[in-house]
Design a protein around this motif. Structure first.
Motif, PDB file in Angstrom:
ATOM      1  N   PHE A 127       7.756   2.374   8.085  1.00 20.66           N
ATOM      2  CA  PHE A 127       8.018   3.542   7.242  1.00 20.66           C
ATOM      3  C   PHE A 127       9.153   3.305   6.242  1.00 20.66           C
ATOM      4  O   PHE A 127       9.508   4.210   5.486  1.00 20.66           O
ATOM      5  N   LYS A 128       9.713   2.109   6.194  1.00 20.02           N
ATOM      6  CA  LYS A 128      10.847   1.830   5.309  1.00 20.02           C
ATOM      7  C   LYS A 128      10.502   1.963   3.829  1.00 20.02           C
ATOM      8  O   LYS A 128      11.351   2.399   3.053  1.00 20.02           O
ATOM      9  N   PRO A 129       9.302   1.617   3.369  1.00 20.13           N
ATOM     10  CA  PRO A 129       8.994   1.870   1.944  1.00 20.13           C
ATOM     11  C   PRO A 129       9.086   3.349   1.581  1.00 20.13           C
ATOM     12  O   PRO A 129       9.498   3.697   0.474  1.00 20.13           O
ATOM     13  N   MET A 188       0.818  -1.196   0.000  1.00 19.28           N
ATOM     14  CA  MET A 188       0.000   0.000   0.000  1.00 19.28           C
ATOM     15  C   MET A 188       0.862   1.260   0.000  1.00 19.28           C
ATOM     16  O   MET A 188       0.542   2.216  -0.682  1.00 19.28           O
ATOM     17  N   ARG A 189       1.955   1.238   0.730  1.00 18.17           N
ATOM     18  CA  ARG A 189       2.791   2.424   0.820  1.00 18.17           C
ATOM     19  C   ARG A 189       3.498   2.724  -0.501  1.00 18.17           C
ATOM     20  O   ARG A 189       3.700   3.879  -0.848  1.00 18.17           O
ATOM     21  N   PHE A 190       3.868   1.674  -1.227  1.00 17.61           N
ATOM     22  CA  PHE A 190       4.481   1.898  -2.532  1.00 17.61           C
ATOM     23  C   PHE A 190       3.465   2.464  -3.519  1.00 17.61           C
ATOM     24  O   PHE A 190       3.824   3.244  -4.400  1.00 17.61           O
ATOM     25  N   MET A 191       2.211   2.096  -3.373  1.00 16.19           N
ATOM     26  CA  MET A 191       1.171   2.642  -4.237  1.00 16.19           C
ATOM     27  C   MET A 191       0.988   4.133  -3.988  1.00 16.19           C
ATOM     28  O   MET A 191       0.738   4.900  -4.921  1.00 16.19           O
ATOM     29  N   VAL A 192       1.110   4.544  -2.735  1.00 20.37           N
ATOM     30  CA  VAL A 192       1.024   5.966  -2.405  1.00 20.37           C
ATOM     31  C   VAL A 192       2.175   6.719  -3.061  1.00 20.37           C
ATOM     32  O   VAL A 192       1.999   7.825  -3.594  1.00 20.37           O
TER      33      VAL A 192
END
Length: 76
Positions: free
Chosen positions: A57-59, A1-5
């Motif tokens: 938070f690493k992504p 999900m974070r990479f999509m953001v």
């Protein structure tokens, strides 16, 4: 999900850049710098938000490094 953001920043930044160029009448380099500062502030705020809430938070760190590399490649 974070990479999509992070991927959405790729599509949002040209729109913000065109708005800056049209309304603020910035040059190309100024426009690139403003867009970089906006995207940098978004990624840093997401890192801070996830760190405070205890999420991974690493992504976002990977995205921050990619963003810095992309901007330095464009300006050199």
């Amino acid at each position: 999900m974070r990479f999509m953001v992070l991927v959405t920043l790729v599509f949002v930044m040209p729109a913000i850049g065109r708005i800056n160029a049209h309304w603020l009448e910035l040059s190309f380099i100024e426009n690139m710098n403003v867009g970089f500062l906006i995207s940098l502030s978004i990624v840093v705020s997401l890192i801070i938000l996830d760190k405070v809430n205890g999420y991974d938070f690493k992504p976002y760190l990977v995205g921050l490094i990619a963003l810095i590399l992309k901007h330095s490649a464009i300006l050199t």
